[in-house]
Write a protein that holds these residues in place. Structure first.
Motif, PDB file in Angstrom:
ATOM      1  N   GLN A 223      35.508 -23.908 -47.191  1.00 48.48           N
ATOM      2  CA  GLN A 223      34.365 -23.557 -47.226  1.00 48.48           C
ATOM      3  C   GLN A 223      33.591 -24.318 -46.168  1.00 48.48           C
ATOM      4  OE1 GLN A 223      31.916 -24.054 -50.986  1.00 48.48           O
ATOM      5  NE2 GLN A 223      30.613 -22.089 -50.255  1.00 48.48           N
ATOM      6  N   ILE A 224      32.785 -23.867 -45.436  1.00 48.77           N
ATOM      7  CA  ILE A 224      31.907 -24.654 -44.456  1.00 48.77           C
ATOM      8  C   ILE A 224      30.928 -25.147 -45.086  1.00 48.77           C
ATOM      9  CG2 ILE A 224      30.481 -24.516 -42.195  1.00 48.77           C
ATOM     10  CD1 ILE A 224      32.035 -21.852 -41.831  1.00 48.77           C
ATOM     11  N   ASN A 225      30.791 -26.621 -45.061  1.00 46.43           N
ATOM     12  CA  ASN A 225      29.857 -27.320 -45.648  1.00 46.43           C
ATOM     13  C   ASN A 225      28.480 -27.442 -44.965  1.00 46.43           C
ATOM     14  OD1 ASN A 225      29.807 -29.391 -43.694  1.00 46.43           O
ATOM     15  ND2 ASN A 225      31.104 -30.847 -44.536  1.00 46.43           N
ATOM     16  N   SER A 226      27.792 -28.290 -45.737  1.00 51.14           N
ATOM     17  CA  SER A 226      26.063 -28.245 -45.094  1.00 51.14           C
ATOM     18  C   SER A 226      25.855 -29.148 -44.220  1.00 51.14           C
ATOM     19  CB  SER A 226      25.237 -28.731 -46.400  1.00 51.14           C
ATOM     20  OG  SER A 226      25.858 -30.255 -46.427  1.00 51.14           O
ATOM     21  N   GLY A 227      26.924 -29.601 -43.416  1.00 51.02           N
ATOM     22  CA  GLY A 227      26.740 -30.587 -42.162  1.00 51.02           C
ATOM     23  C   GLY A 227      26.615 -29.682 -40.819  1.00 51.02           C
ATOM     24  N   ILE A 228      27.015 -28.441 -40.892  1.00 51.70           N
ATOM     25  CA  ILE A 228      27.350 -27.706 -39.744  1.00 51.70           C
ATOM     26  C   ILE A 228      26.006 -26.893 -39.303  1.00 51.70           C
ATOM     27  CG2 ILE A 228      27.987 -25.620 -40.808  1.00 51.70           C
ATOM     28  CD1 ILE A 228      30.277 -25.521 -38.698  1.00 51.70           C
ATOM     29  N   ARG A 229      25.892 -26.596 -38.063  1.00 57.94           N
ATOM     30  CA  ARG A 229      24.997 -26.068 -37.417  1.00 57.94           C
ATOM     31  C   ARG A 229      25.427 -24.680 -36.665  1.00 57.94           C
ATOM     32  NH1 ARG A 229      21.197 -29.716 -34.246  1.00 57.94           N
ATOM     33  NH2 ARG A 229      22.821 -30.080 -33.308  1.00 57.94           N
TER      34      ARG A 229
ATOM     35  N   ASN B  57      18.285 -13.125 -32.107  1.00 58.64           N
ATOM     36  CA  ASN B  57      19.465 -14.121 -31.773  1.00 58.64           C
ATOM     37  C   ASN B  57      20.802 -13.562 -31.958  1.00 58.64           C
ATOM     38  OD1 ASN B  57      17.661 -16.248 -31.159  1.00 58.64           O
ATOM     39  ND2 ASN B  57      17.653 -17.022 -33.205  1.00 58.64           N
ATOM     40  N   ALA B  58      20.827 -12.257 -31.990  1.00 55.98           N
ATOM     41  CA  ALA B  58      22.147 -11.525 -32.005  1.00 55.98           C
ATOM     42  C   ALA B  58      23.009 -11.728 -31.172  1.00 55.98           C
ATOM     43  CB  ALA B  58      21.734  -9.797 -32.232  1.00 55.98           C
ATOM     44  N   SER B  59      22.504 -12.043 -30.031  1.00 52.69           N
ATOM     45  CA  SER B  59      23.296 -12.123 -28.680  1.00 52.69           C
ATOM     46  C   SER B  59      24.066 -13.694 -28.817  1.00 52.69           C
ATOM     47  CB  SER B  59      22.858 -12.184 -27.207  1.00 52.69           C
ATOM     48  OG  SER B  59      21.980 -13.142 -27.264  1.00 52.69           O
ATOM     49  N   ARG B  60      23.392 -14.415 -29.638  1.00 53.15           N
ATOM     50  CA  ARG B  60      24.207 -15.811 -29.641  1.00 53.15           C
ATOM     51  C   ARG B  60      25.311 -16.049 -30.690  1.00 53.15           C
ATOM     52  NH1 ARG B  60      19.964 -20.274 -31.578  1.00 53.15           N
ATOM     53  NH2 ARG B  60      21.560 -21.780 -31.074  1.00 53.15           N
ATOM     54  N   SER B  61      25.417 -15.043 -31.711  1.00 57.78           N
ATOM     55  CA  SER B  61      26.693 -14.961 -32.514  1.00 57.78           C
ATOM     56  C   SER B  61      27.040 -13.663 -32.763  1.00 57.78           C
ATOM     57  CB  SER B  61      26.219 -15.572 -34.069  1.00 57.78           C
ATOM     58  OG  SER B  61      25.799 -16.896 -33.732  1.00 57.78           O
ATOM     59  N   ARG B  62      27.842 -13.131 -31.835  1.00 58.02           N
ATOM     60  CA  ARG B  62      28.025 -11.768 -31.888  1.00 58.02           C
ATOM     61  C   ARG B  62      29.306 -11.485 -32.993  1.00 58.02           C
ATOM     62  NH1 ARG B  62      30.986  -9.865 -26.941  1.00 58.02           N
ATOM     63  NH2 ARG B  62      32.544  -8.822 -28.104  1.00 58.02           N
TER      64      ARG B  62
END
Length: 103
Positions: free
Chosen positions: A49-55, A96-101
């Motif tokens: 699981q991806i933790n809270s430290g990621i952006r 921001n759809a183009s940032r995370s396609r």
């Protein structure tokens, strides 16, 4: 035991860049050895699981499977589960759809 000042003097007295570069490579290798004991065991195929430290924050809490590491082994690809992918799609900001396609 050698002191830090003695090590600095030794390095300053090295004759050329090739010798300093060789010492630098050895020091980097030693740092990796010392750091390895503190790293979590991450291998391809493990679930996580991806933790809270990621952006960005929209990735936090998503689950998936660890894939292949990069060349240095410091980052891994992460294949999201179908449920996590669906949750991520619904979290996307239309501006921001183009940032995370998502495909």
């Amino acid at each position: 035991m050698t002191t830090l000042d003695e090590v600095r003097t030794f390095i300053r007295d090295l004759p050329d860049t090739a010798t300093v570069a060789s010492l630098q490579e050895e020091a980097a290798s030693r740092l990796l050895e010392l750091d390895e004991a503190r790293r979590p065991v991450i291998t391809p195929g493990r679930t996580g699981q991806i933790n809270s430290g990621i952006r960005p924050a929209s990735l936090r809490g998503l689950t998936g499977t660890v894939q292949q590491p990069n060349r240095t082994g410091t980052r891994f690809d992460f294949l999201l589960t179908e449920e996590a992918t669906t949750r991520l799609r619904h979290r996307q900001d239309p501006d921001n759809a183009s940032r995370s396609r998502m495909t």
